[in-house]
Design a protein around this motif. Structure first.
Motif, mmCIF file in Angstrom:
data_model
loop_
_atom_site.group_PDB
_atom_site.id
_atom_site.type_symbol
_atom_site.label_atom_id
_atom_site.label_comp_id
_atom_site.label_asym_id
_atom_site.label_seq_id
_atom_site.Cartn_x
_atom_site.Cartn_y
_atom_site.Cartn_z
ATOM 1 N N GLU A 1 -1.158 -2.365 -10.894
ATOM 2 C CA GLU A 1 -0.548 -2.375 -9.509
ATOM 3 C C GLU A 1 0.036 -1.078 -9.254
ATOM 4 N N THR A 2 0.472 -0.351 -8.134
ATOM 5 C CA THR A 2 1.056 0.753 -7.581
ATOM 6 C C THR A 2 2.453 0.200 -7.382
ATOM 7 N N VAL A 3 3.566 0.487 -7.734
ATOM 8 C CA VAL A 3 4.666 0.074 -7.112
ATOM 9 C C VAL A 3 5.469 0.936 -6.859
ATOM 10 N N TRP A 4 5.778 0.909 -5.382
ATOM 11 C CA TRP A 4 6.543 2.235 -4.927
ATOM 12 C C TRP A 4 8.022 1.886 -4.465
ATOM 13 N N ASP B 1 -4.665 -9.234 -2.315
ATOM 14 C CA ASP B 1 -5.454 -9.293 -1.487
ATOM 15 C C ASP B 1 -5.122 -8.088 -0.346
ATOM 16 N N SER B 2 -3.688 -7.829 -0.227
ATOM 17 C CA SER B 2 -3.313 -6.820 0.644
ATOM 18 C C SER B 2 -2.039 -6.260 0.259
ATOM 19 N N GLU B 3 -1.697 -5.241 0.391
ATOM 20 C CA GLU B 3 -0.402 -4.683 0.150
ATOM 21 C C GLU B 3 0.770 -5.681 0.360
ATOM 22 N N ILE B 4 1.737 -5.558 -0.424
ATOM 23 C CA ILE B 4 2.954 -6.236 -0.555
ATOM 24 C C ILE B 4 4.070 -5.230 0.074
ATOM 25 N N ARG C 1 -2.755 -2.423 -4.989
ATOM 26 C CA ARG C 1 -3.641 -2.400 -6.212
ATOM 27 C C ARG C 1 -5.093 -2.139 -5.315
ATOM 28 N N GLY C 2 -5.339 -0.982 -5.376
ATOM 29 C CA GLY C 2 -6.700 -0.622 -4.767
ATOM 30 C C GLY C 2 -6.767 -0.776 -3.290
ATOM 31 N N GLN C 3 -5.494 -0.693 -2.651
ATOM 32 C CA GLN C 3 -5.549 -0.623 -1.323
ATOM 33 C C GLN C 3 -5.395 0.786 -0.783
ATOM 34 N N SER C 4 -5.733 1.106 0.533
ATOM 35 C CA SER C 4 -5.538 2.241 1.035
ATOM 36 C C SER C 4 -5.049 2.225 2.602
ATOM 37 N N SER C 5 -4.844 3.289 3.352
ATOM 38 C CA SER C 5 -4.519 3.014 4.773
ATOM 39 C C SER C 5 -5.788 2.621 5.479
#
Length: 112
Positions: free
Chosen positions: A98-101, A16-19, A37-41
């Motif tokens: 998911e995008t894992v940074w 639901d939100s970035e981790i 996952r689909g989030q932005s600033s």
């Protein structure tokens, strides 16, 4: 005692939100795992940090924009160094995976 872990473990099915997860910190350095996952600033502003930030996308993709108008698409393996005091935002992250940074914050003010 420190135990090994895997950067791709414990990723929830729904985001639901970035981790933001602190992995290590010391001195003027902080290392964190970020999962999107689909989030932005937020539309309300830009990140403008007193420390530099080096990021690498390990999985997924994203678009990082600087307030100056430059934009950089990051794919798996792409990395970017964001100098301290550079206004930036994440315009988008992949919505289908998911995008894992891995983010390394260093220099003045890094530990939190």
């Amino acid at each position: 005692m420190a135990r090994p872990d895997n950067i791709f473990s414990a990723i929830p099915d729904a985001l639901d939100s970035e981790i933001f997860e602190l992995l290590a910190a010391g001195g003027d350095t902080r290392i964190e795992r970020i999962i999107s996952r689909g989030q932005s600033s937020p539309d309300s502003g830009w990140y403008n940090q007193p420390q530099s930030e080096w990021v690498i996308v390990l999985r997924g993709s994203a678009l990082v924009e600087y307030q100056s108008g430059e934009a950089f698409r990051l794919e798996e393996g792409s990395h970017l160094n964001i100098p301290a005091g550079t206004a930036h935002r994440v315009a988008w992250t992949a919505s289908d995976t998911e995008t894992v940074w891995l983010a390394v914050h260093y220099g003045r003010g890094a530990p939190m």
